[in-house]
Design an enzyme around this catalytic site. Structure first.
Site, PDB file in Angstrom:
ATOM      1  N   ALA A 163     -56.830  23.968-108.734  1.00 57.33           N
ATOM      2  CA  ALA A 163     -55.836  22.909-108.884  1.00 57.33           C
ATOM      3  C   ALA A 163     -55.396  22.510-107.476  1.00 57.33           C
ATOM      4  O   ALA A 163     -55.467  23.321-106.535  1.00 57.33           O
ATOM      5  CB  ALA A 163     -54.649  23.426-109.682  1.00 57.33           C
ATOM      6  N   GLY A 173     -58.563  26.891-110.849  1.00 56.28           N
ATOM      7  CA  GLY A 173     -58.821  25.902-111.898  1.00 56.28           C
ATOM      8  C   GLY A 173     -60.271  25.431-111.915  1.00 56.28           C
ATOM      9  O   GLY A 173     -60.754  24.956-112.946  1.00 56.28           O
ATOM     10  N   GLU A 176     -62.011  27.942-113.946  1.00 58.04           N
ATOM     11  CA  GLU A 176     -61.610  27.710-115.341  1.00 58.04           C
ATOM     12  C   GLU A 176     -62.375  26.523-115.935  1.00 58.04           C
ATOM     13  O   GLU A 176     -62.833  26.574-117.075  1.00 58.04           O
ATOM     14  CB  GLU A 176     -60.096  27.452-115.407  1.00 58.04           C
ATOM     15  CG  GLU A 176     -59.275  28.661-114.981  1.00 58.04           C
ATOM     16  CD  GLU A 176     -57.783  28.361-114.998  1.00 58.04           C
ATOM     17  OE1 GLU A 176     -57.287  27.754-114.029  1.00 58.04           O
ATOM     18  OE2 GLU A 176     -57.119  28.717-115.979  1.00 58.04           O
ATOM     19  N   GLU A 235     -55.290  32.589-108.021  1.00 60.18           N
ATOM     20  CA  GLU A 235     -53.956  32.053-108.321  1.00 60.18           C
ATOM     21  C   GLU A 235     -52.821  33.013-107.974  1.00 60.18           C
ATOM     22  O   GLU A 235     -51.768  32.598-107.487  1.00 60.18           O
ATOM     23  CB  GLU A 235     -53.845  31.675-109.812  1.00 60.18           C
ATOM     24  CG  GLU A 235     -54.597  30.416-110.200  1.00 60.18           C
ATOM     25  CD  GLU A 235     -55.987  30.708-110.722  1.00 60.18           C
ATOM     26  OE1 GLU A 235     -56.534  31.783-110.398  1.00 60.18           O
ATOM     27  OE2 GLU A 235     -56.531  29.852-111.444  1.00 60.18           O
TER      28      GLU A 235
HETATM   29  C1  HXC Z   1     -55.618  21.360-102.269  1.00 64.04           C
HETATM   30  C2  HXC Z   1     -57.307  22.219-100.968  1.00 64.04           C
HETATM   31  C3  HXC Z   1     -57.592  23.213-101.934  1.00 64.04           C
HETATM   32  C4  HXC Z   1     -56.812  23.206-103.133  1.00 64.04           C
HETATM   33  C5  HXC Z   1     -58.932  23.485-100.288  1.00 64.04           C
HETATM   34  N1  HXC Z   1     -58.160  22.443 -99.970  1.00 64.04           N
HETATM   35  N2  HXC Z   1     -58.609  23.965-101.483  1.00 64.04           N
HETATM   36  N3  HXC Z   1     -56.345  21.306-101.141  1.00 64.04           N
HETATM   37  N4  HXC Z   1     -55.836  22.267-103.240  1.00 64.04           N
HETATM   38  N5  HXC Z   1     -57.035  24.058-104.139  1.00 64.04           N
HETATM   39  C6  HXC Z   1     -58.180  21.621 -98.751  1.00 64.04           C
HETATM   40  C7  HXC Z   1     -57.667  22.396 -97.556  1.00 64.04           C
HETATM   41  O1  HXC Z   1     -56.263  22.362 -97.527  1.00 64.04           O
HETATM   42  C8  HXC Z   1     -58.304  21.621 -96.423  1.00 64.04           C
HETATM   43  O2  HXC Z   1     -57.556  20.436 -96.214  1.00 64.04           O
HETATM   44  C9  HXC Z   1     -59.660  21.215 -97.004  1.00 64.04           C
HETATM   45  O3  HXC Z   1     -59.529  21.314 -98.414  1.00 64.04           O
HETATM   46  C10 HXC Z   1     -60.788  22.151 -96.596  1.00 64.04           C
HETATM   47  O4  HXC Z   1     -60.406  23.464 -96.891  1.00 64.04           O
HETATM   48  P1  HXC Z   1     -60.367  24.643 -95.818  1.00 64.04           P
HETATM   49  O5  HXC Z   1     -59.425  25.653 -96.301  1.00 64.04           O
HETATM   50  O6  HXC Z   1     -60.189  24.100 -94.438  1.00 64.04           O
HETATM   51  O7  HXC Z   1     -61.888  25.164 -95.935  1.00 64.04           O
HETATM   52  P2  HXC Z   1     -62.406  26.674 -95.716  1.00 64.04           P
HETATM   53  O8  HXC Z   1     -61.768  27.286 -94.519  1.00 64.04           O
HETATM   54  O9  HXC Z   1     -63.886  26.586 -95.746  1.00 64.04           O
HETATM   55  O10 HXC Z   1     -61.899  27.488 -96.998  1.00 64.04           O
HETATM   56  C11 HXC Z   1     -62.361  27.114 -98.286  1.00 64.04           C
HETATM   57  C12 HXC Z   1     -61.532  27.810 -99.366  1.00 64.04           C
HETATM   58  C13 HXC Z   1     -60.020  27.573 -99.105  1.00 64.04           C
HETATM   59  C14 HXC Z   1     -61.808  29.331 -99.329  1.00 64.04           C
HETATM   60  C15 HXC Z   1     -61.975  27.276-100.720  1.00 64.04           C
HETATM   61  O11 HXC Z   1     -59.835  26.175 -98.958  1.00 64.04           O
HETATM   62  C16 HXC Z   1     -59.136  28.041-100.193  1.00 64.04           C
HETATM   63  O12 HXC Z   1     -58.845  29.246-100.305  1.00 64.04           O
HETATM   64  N6  HXC Z   1     -58.664  27.108-101.007  1.00 64.04           N
HETATM   65  C17 HXC Z   1     -57.684  27.401-102.052  1.00 64.04           C
HETATM   66  C18 HXC Z   1     -58.325  28.050-103.260  1.00 64.04           C
HETATM   67  C19 HXC Z   1     -57.276  28.407-104.304  1.00 64.04           C
HETATM   68  O13 HXC Z   1     -56.339  29.154-104.054  1.00 64.04           O
HETATM   69  N7  HXC Z   1     -57.481  27.853-105.482  1.00 64.04           N
HETATM   70  C20 HXC Z   1     -56.578  28.127-106.629  1.00 64.04           C
HETATM   71  C21 HXC Z   1     -55.512  27.064-106.678  1.00 64.04           C
HETATM   72  S1  HXC Z   1     -54.336  27.358-107.927  1.00 64.04           S
HETATM   73  P3  HXC Z   1     -57.112  19.969 -94.769  1.00 64.04           P
HETATM   74  O14 HXC Z   1     -56.242  18.765 -95.033  1.00 64.04           O
HETATM   75  O15 HXC Z   1     -56.404  21.105 -94.135  1.00 64.04           O
HETATM   76  O16 HXC Z   1     -58.412  19.646 -94.094  1.00 64.04           O
HETATM   77  C22 HXC Z   1     -55.108  26.884-109.333  1.00 64.04           C
HETATM   78  C23 HXC Z   1     -54.222  26.944-110.577  1.00 64.04           C
HETATM   79  C24 HXC Z   1     -54.937  26.346-111.769  1.00 64.04           C
HETATM   80  O17 HXC Z   1     -56.220  26.546-109.352  1.00 64.04           O
HETATM   81  C25 HXC Z   1     -54.008  26.174-112.961  1.00 64.04           C
HETATM   82  C26 HXC Z   1     -53.036  25.069-112.856  1.00 64.04           C
HETATM   83  C27 HXC Z   1     -52.276  24.796-114.110  1.00 64.04           C
END
Ligand code: HXC
Length: 260
Positions: free
Chosen positions: A66, A111, A114, A134
């Site tokens: 998400a 997400g 999921e 998450e």
């Molecule tokens: C918004 C995101 C994002 C996300 C990455 N980005 N994941 N933006 N939401 N989920 C953005 C980063 O902020 C960054 O933007 C750009 O994408 C590239 O990501 P980087 O982090 O620079 O890349 P990298 O170093 O290669 O790392 C990749 C990654 C990391 C390991 C996937 O981005 C990461 O851990 N992302 C979050 C994953 C996460 O926690 N997902 C779960 C979310 S909660 P900028 O602007 O800085 O370039 C969820 C809840 C679901 O999913 C249910 C809801 C109801």
């Protein structure tokens, strides 16, 4: 090709492709993206489409979860709505007659994992990476992850993945071993493998493939006895509504079947 802000939707004959098109944010899902996906699937997809391919733009991520930024100031009421809209999308993917194939070339996290779990068939590259981080954000999965993951991989693996959050990532080959995905190929072979799956489905009987999806999906909510009854009814329905005579005749005449 239609005009959406965050997705691309393309359909040609029996195949549609929906691409989540936010590579700059690793195709993360905010409510708007989910609503666009629902609109394309529910209002634009041609009923003749038999296969829907779901993919993320670029080669780095299917969907990295998400959209974290969009959740920073979320109120509990907005969070409830967000979770329900996302769950609705995944339910729709499981309930539509089209066979949904997820193409996983990179991160499928939170997400994104999921969403992958709601696809009927997952074709992954060896560069795919699955996880449920998450809890590191102080959150839980809200698009069905606590429910679908345990049904897919069993309680020990689901607990481990969910509770250790970003401490555990599944590589493509681990995802294959656990039954999270059914096909794993090199990144270079991903497109070709996907085409093979699509072609294999398109030469099957349309009524048969729709019924198989429905019966398998419904099985998780049925007793074995009820499911078997449902299967027999559907097997009989093939002879009324499907085209088994064409498939069987084609086999006996050593030719390819031509359904509908
Ligand atoms: C918004 C995101 C994002 C996300 C990455 N980005 N994941 N933006 N939401 N989920 C953005 C980063 O902020 C960054 O933007 C750009 O994408 C590239 O990501 P980087 O982090 O620079 O890349 P990298 O170093 O290669 O790392 C990749 C990654 C990391 C390991 C996937 O981005 C990461 O851990 N992302 C979050 C994953 C996460 O926690 N997902 C779960 C979310 S909660 P900028 O602007 O800085 O370039 C969820 C809840 C679901 O999913 C249910 C809801 C109801």
């Amino acid at each position: 090709m239609s005009a959406y802000e965050s997705i691309l939707f393309d359909q040609e004959g029996p195949v549609a492709k929906l691409t989540i098109n936010r590579p700059q944010a690793l195709n993360s899902l905010n409510q708007h993206v989910i609503e666009e996906m629902l609109e394309a699937i529910l209002t634009e997809m041609n009923p003749d489409v038999r296969v829907l391919i779901l993919e993320g733009a670029g080669d780095k991520a299917f969907v990295a979860g998400a959209d974290i930024k969009s959740m920073l100031e979320m109120s509990p009421v907005e969070a409830l709505e967000f979770s329900r809209v996302g769950q609705n999308l995944l339910n729709v993917l499981e309930q539509i007659p089209q066979i949904v194939i997820g193409k996983i070339q990179g991160f499928a996290l939170g997400g994104g994992c999921e969403l992958a779990l709601a696809c009927d068939i997952l074709v992954a590259s060896t560069k795919a990476s699955f996880g449920q981080p998450e809890a590191n954000l102080g959150l839980i999965p809200g698009f069905g992850g606590t429910q679908r993951l345990v049904r897919r991989v069993g309680l020990p693996q689901a607990m481990d993945l969910l509770l250790t959050g970003s401490g555990r990532r599944l590589s493509g080959s681990e995802a294959l071993t656990l039954g999270l995905v059914s096909r794993l190929v090199s990144p270079e072979q991903l497109e070709e493998e996907l085409e093979k799956v699509v072609k294999s489905i398109l030469i099957t009987g349309p009524f048969a493939s729709r019924e198989i999806k429905r019966l398998v999906r419904e099985s998780s909510e049925m007793s074995l006895r009820a499911g078997l009854n449902s299967e027999s009814t559907s097997f009989a329905a093939c002879f009324a509504l499907g085209d088994p005579r064409e498939g069987i005749s084609a086999f006996l005449e050593k030719r390819s079947p031509s359904f509908e």
